[in-house]
Design an enzyme around this catalytic site. Structure first.
Site, PDB file in Angstrom:
ATOM      1  N   LYS A  90      -1.844  -2.528   5.692  1.00 57.70           N
ATOM      2  CA  LYS A  90      -2.448  -1.692   6.735  1.00 57.70           C
ATOM      3  C   LYS A  90      -1.878  -2.032   8.120  1.00 57.70           C
ATOM      4  O   LYS A  90      -1.864  -1.194   9.007  1.00 57.70           O
ATOM      5  CB  LYS A  90      -3.971  -1.879   6.749  1.00 57.70           C
TER       6      LYS A  90
HETATM    7  C1  LIG Z   1      -5.697   0.189   1.488  1.00 57.70           C
HETATM    8  C2  LIG Z   1      -5.078  -0.580   0.400  1.00 57.70           C
HETATM    9  C3  LIG Z   1      -4.560   0.060  -0.748  1.00 57.70           C
HETATM   10  C4  LIG Z   1      -4.653   1.554  -0.952  1.00 57.70           C
HETATM   11  O1  LIG Z   1      -3.815   2.294  -0.092  1.00 57.70           O
HETATM   12  P1  LIG Z   1      -4.033   3.862   0.117  1.00 57.70           P
HETATM   13  O2  LIG Z   1      -3.083   4.249   1.187  1.00 57.70           O
HETATM   14  O3  LIG Z   1      -5.467   4.004   0.562  1.00 57.70           O
HETATM   15  O4  LIG Z   1      -3.785   4.536  -1.170  1.00 57.70           O
HETATM   16  C5  LIG Z   1      -3.941  -0.722  -1.713  1.00 57.70           C
HETATM   17  N1  LIG Z   1      -3.872  -2.071  -1.589  1.00 57.70           N
HETATM   18  C6  LIG Z   1      -4.362  -2.715  -0.505  1.00 57.70           C
HETATM   19  C7  LIG Z   1      -4.276  -4.200  -0.447  1.00 57.70           C
HETATM   20  C8  LIG Z   1      -4.984  -2.004   0.523  1.00 57.70           C
HETATM   21  O5  LIG Z   1      -5.476  -2.660   1.589  1.00 57.70           O
END
Ligand SMILES: *Cc1c(COP(=O)(O)O)cnc(C)c1O
Length: 498
Positions: free
Chosen positions: A113
């Site tokens: 993120k």
């Molecule tokens: C948010 C997240 C995901 C999922 O990603 P999306 O873009 O919502 O599909 C997968 N793994 C981790 C560690 C995350 O923080």
């Protein structure tokens, strides 16, 4: 280039407007009116640039109303080795024959993120300046763990903004809770909610759309915006790392110029994999996009059948950031595949709201199967994958990336497809030390979080990220825990509007 709404094709806004607003007034998501293209020469040239330079170059195709100077400012402020543990911003590890792990978690909060939330505050404040808006922006976040911390870290002490994060009291990992409740910054608020993630999200949505609250904010010279992946300012930065990874693999001689690759993505809200689809549509040579889910396999069923049905049990797993039954960003994909027909989108998402189910057209099903494969994996197989990869390749996966590796191995077995493959790795194993250690050691441990971190360090040999290690001695700043129905008054009083 303008942006339109998935629920109103006639709408036209600049990318700055789309980023400032977050979501369209009609409830739709902003999408570019046409997908720009990138040539192989350009992809190649990205390989010779720093990550920030490559990002600015790719952004110039997506955010055409931003000047080069603005993009340079945003990308160089975000993608620096002051914030990321590696000068290259991301790392690529060769896992096994023709299979690469793209590590997207070397940012300050150790989850992918950061790749978007480190730059979003710069994109957002630049957008407001361009639009001549002088209100204070209040970012409201409901989080199941990773988004909240990454948004806090991105927006802490950013002038002209305030950020408030709500997390489910018992729904996040110990490390995630520590990360959030010790957050520095004069403009941050963190609060636990006595409820689950859905309660947090519903509460935030209700506040976003409450006219009374909106009026009070306006009178106080403030406005709301979103740091969720519904905001185009979060999606656009994710397109960049797929292009950058390809250019690096090509430069290193791992793939030939123009060679098609598969991309595997551990998926929750469908943001990350959608970014990979955009990269493909821009011209990146991609064969299959493989969507990996945990036991909450609503997307697996959808991609395999064309029927989206959220009427199923919500399962709490060891990959909590993928515990989700409504994937918001699917709306953008279906808008594109459905021929940009906003009526179809309103029909499908109306059905989803009413009955929790919709079925797409044959034409959309055909395009889905041409571009996507999907699979899922429960906690037992996730742990077995962590263990097997650890034993065989001396590589320690986090629980989310392990889901992707497991689903990819299934895919390879079923299809025999040996196309070179990039697996998106979305979190550091240290964020989920308990589960990762249990997978490796074969049994759960009753030790405290930092004892587990130390054991995982011994087992993996990976450096403990400094941002996580220092939490042990950090003071807890936020202890509030509130009932669901007091969210609104909590927000108003935190903003000094009551
Ligand atoms: C948010 C997240 C995901 C999922 O990603 P999306 O873009 O919502 O599909 C997968 N793994 C981790 C560690 C995350 O923080």
């Amino acid at each position: 280039m303008f942006y339109k709404s998935t629920r109103n094709s006639g709408l036209k806004v600049s990318s700055a407007q789309a980023i400032a607003q977050g979501i369209s007034e009609d409830g739709g998501l902003f999408v570019p009116e046409e997908i720009p293209s990138i040539t192989m020469e350009e992809i190649k040239s990205v390989g010779d640039m720093s990550y920030a330079e490559g990002a600015a170059f790719i952004f110039s195709k997506l955010l055409t109303d931003f000047t080069d100077a603005e993009l340079k400012y945003c990308t160089e402020s975000a993608y620096t080795d002051k914030k990321f543990a590696t000068a290259d911003i991301t790392e690529i590890s060769h896992l096994f024959d023709g299979t690469y792990v793209l590590e997207l978690w070397h940012g300050p909060t150790c989850a992918f993120k950061d790749m978007a939330l480190q730059i979003l505050p710069y994109l957002l404040t630049t957008s407001l300046k361009k639009l001549d808006v002088h209100k204070k922006v209040v970012i409201l976040v409901a989080t199941s763990g990773d988004t909240g911390k990454a948004a806090l870290e991105g927006f802490a002490d950013v002038e002209g903004t305030a950020i408030m994060v709500f997390y489910p009291q018992d729904g996040v990992s110990d490390m995630q809770k520590m990360q959030m409740t010790t957050q520095d910054g004069g403009n941050v608020t963190v609060c636990a909610l006595k409820g689950n993630f859905d309660d947090c999200q519903n509460g935030v949505k209700a506040i976003f759309t409450d006219d009374d609250i909106k009026k009070k904010l306006e009178e106080g010279g403030m406005m709301f915006s979103s740091a969720n992946s519904i905001n185009w300012g979060r999606l656009a930065p994710q397109i960049i790392y797929y292009i950058s990874a390809y250019s690096r693999l090509m430069k290193d001689g791992e793939i030939k110029e123009g060679e098609k690759i598969n991309i595997v993505v551990p998926t929750g809200n469908f943001g990350n994999i959608l970014a990979a689809y955009y990269a493909k549509r821009m011209g990146l040579p991609v064969n299959m996009l493989i969507c990996a889910s945990n036991a909450n396999n609503v997307l697996t069923d959808f991609i395999n059948t064309g029927i989206y049905d959220r009427n199923r049990e919500f399962i709490t797993t060891i990959s909590p950031s993928m515990d989700i039954l409504i994937s918001s960003n699917l709306e953008r994909l279906l808008y594109i595949l459905g021929g940009e027909n906003d009526e179809l989108i309103k029909e499908w998402f109306g059905e989803l709201a009413k009955s929790g189910r919709y079925e797409v057209t044959e034409n959309v099903k055909k395009q889905l199967s041409e571009n996507f494969r999907a699979g899922c994996c429960d906690d037992e197989r996730t742990k077995a994958t962590i263990k097997a990869v650890y034993d065989k390749y001396s590589y320690t996966l986090d629980t989310h990336t392990a889901v992707a590796v497991c689903v990819y191995q299934d895919y390879r077995e079923q299809t025999g497809d040996m196309t070179k493959t990039v697996i998106a790795s979305t979190a550091s194993p240290y964020k989920f030390s308990g589960s990762v250690l249990e997978a490796i050691e074969g049994q759960p441990s009753g030790d405290g979080e930092f004892v587990k971190v130390e054991r995982l360090h011994k087992a993996s040999g990976y450096d403990v990220p400094r941002s996580l290690a220092e939490l042990e001695s950090k003071e807890r700043r936020f202890t509030d825990s509130i009932e669901r129905d007091s969210m609104q008054s909590y927000v108003l009083s935190a903003l000094g509007l009551e």
